[in-house]
Write an enzyme that holds these catalytic residues in place. Structure first.
Site, mmCIF file in Angstrom:
data_model
loop_
_atom_site.group_PDB
_atom_site.id
_atom_site.type_symbol
_atom_site.label_atom_id
_atom_site.label_comp_id
_atom_site.label_asym_id
_atom_site.label_seq_id
_atom_site.Cartn_x
_atom_site.Cartn_y
_atom_site.Cartn_z
ATOM 1 N N HIS A 160 -0.223 -4.804 -5.691
ATOM 2 C CA HIS A 160 0.691 -5.586 -4.795
ATOM 3 C C HIS A 160 -0.048 -6.940 -4.231
ATOM 4 C CE1 HIS A 160 2.940 -1.665 -4.135
ATOM 5 N NE2 HIS A 160 3.846 -2.212 -4.910
ATOM 6 N N CYS A 247 0.464 0.132 3.420
ATOM 7 C CA CYS A 247 1.467 1.018 2.644
ATOM 8 C C CYS A 247 2.055 2.104 3.427
ATOM 9 C CB CYS A 247 0.777 1.432 1.351
ATOM 10 S SG CYS A 247 -0.383 0.463 0.471
HETATM 11 C C1 CIR Z 1 2.728 3.535 -6.272
HETATM 12 O O1 CIR Z 1 1.876 3.282 -7.164
HETATM 13 O O2 CIR Z 1 3.535 3.116 -6.101
HETATM 14 C C2 CIR Z 1 1.885 4.132 -5.134
HETATM 15 N N1 CIR Z 1 1.160 5.250 -5.926
HETATM 16 C C3 CIR Z 1 1.024 3.417 -4.197
HETATM 17 C C4 CIR Z 1 1.875 2.585 -3.471
HETATM 18 C C5 CIR Z 1 1.112 1.662 -2.440
HETATM 19 N N2 CIR Z 1 1.947 1.095 -1.770
HETATM 20 C C6 CIR Z 1 1.568 -0.261 -1.211
HETATM 21 O O3 CIR Z 1 0.528 -0.822 -1.733
HETATM 22 N N3 CIR Z 1 2.258 -0.962 -0.572
#
Ligand code: CIR
Length: 260
Positions: A160, A247
């Site tokens: 992201h 996150c």
């Molecule tokens: C994913 O791949 O969606 C989750 N394992 C990690 C999400 C992390 N979120 C973020 O960076 N905002």
């Protein structure tokens, strides 16, 4: 007053989406204990805290940031890029409806909150594997009438936008310049993370403090030299699920009716 919304780590975290992290086991108990320390750091920074329950069917549910973009005027409920994560938004929307009118990203749009960095009335959005052109356009159509300007940012080798750049002060961005084109941040001051500390770029501003990945010791010194108050937070267990510090929460200004 800032409200911090988090969600407990799912006992099914092992079944999470993984794109960049090295494949390997995730220690659930260790993830829970690091996540509790993170929540404590948010409360210590002066945030009110509300935690959503974990769900077995949502292995990635702890990463609440991806489910919504909260502005002063509205909360935009996302349609996450990973199909396995789409069900996470319902409980987040229900909680946020207590604080903001809601809008939503619709099929075929996809958008993850991790790609959206809000700085005043400028909204930077990373074009990533999770946020597509339709999702970004829908967001722009929702926020432009509210006086916001959307600016697309090119990123590489990360999940992201906020994996590589975060807002740590008014007009101040902390970035890993090897993964984000910082020329997009016109009108902002950019501080680079120290060499070898890429994970430190995902820092979380909570009130007057900045939560920083504990592995970013030299970046921390760099910020301290500028008078920025940081708190080191361990996050290596959820990092195995591609998760960082931003996150794991949604932070929003709320009116508690109590005069400061
Ligand atoms: C994913 O791949 O969606 C989750 N394992 C990690 C999400 C992390 N979120 C973020 O960076 N905002």
């Amino acid at each position: 007053m800032i409200l911090a919304i988090t969600r407990a780590v799912s006992p099914a975290i092992e079944r999470c989406e993984i794109t960049f992290a090295a494949p390997g086991p995730i220690d659930y108990q260790r993830a829970v204990s690091q996540h509790s320390a993170y929540e404590r750091a948010l409360r210590d920074a002066g945030c009110l805290h509300q935690r959503l329950p974990a769900a077995d069917q949502h292995p990635d549910g702890v990463f609440v940031e991806d489910a919504a973009i909260v502005l002063d005027e509205i909360a935009v409920i996302t349609r996450p890029g990973a199909a396995s994560r789409r069900g996470e938004v319902t409980s987040v929307a229900s909680l946020l409806s207590n604080y903001r009118p809601l809008a939503g990203i619709q099929n075929p749009g996809t958008l993850d909150g991790g790609d959206v960095l809000v700085s005043g009335k400028t909204v930077f959005v990373g074009r990533s594997g999770r946020s597509n052109a339709a999702g970004i356009r829908q967001l722009e159509n929702i926020i432009t009438p509210l006086g916001y300007r959307l600016c697309v940012v090119a990123i590489r080798d990360c999940l992201h936008l906020k994996s590589a750049a975060t807002l740590i002060g008014d007009g101040l961005i902390l970035a890993d310049e090897s993964r984000v084109d910082t020329r997009a941040f016109a009108g902002h001051q950019v501080i680079s993370v120290a060499a070898g500390e890429a994970d430190a770029a995902n820092a979380l501003r909570a009130g007057k403090r900045v939560l920083l990945n504990a592995s970013g010791e030299r970046t921390r010194e760099r910020l301290a030299a500028r008078g920025i108050e940081t708190v080191a937070v361990e996050n290596d267990e959820l990092a195995k699920a591609d998760g960082g510090l931003t996150c794991c929460s949604l932070l929003l200004e709320i009116d508690t009716g109590v005069k400061p």
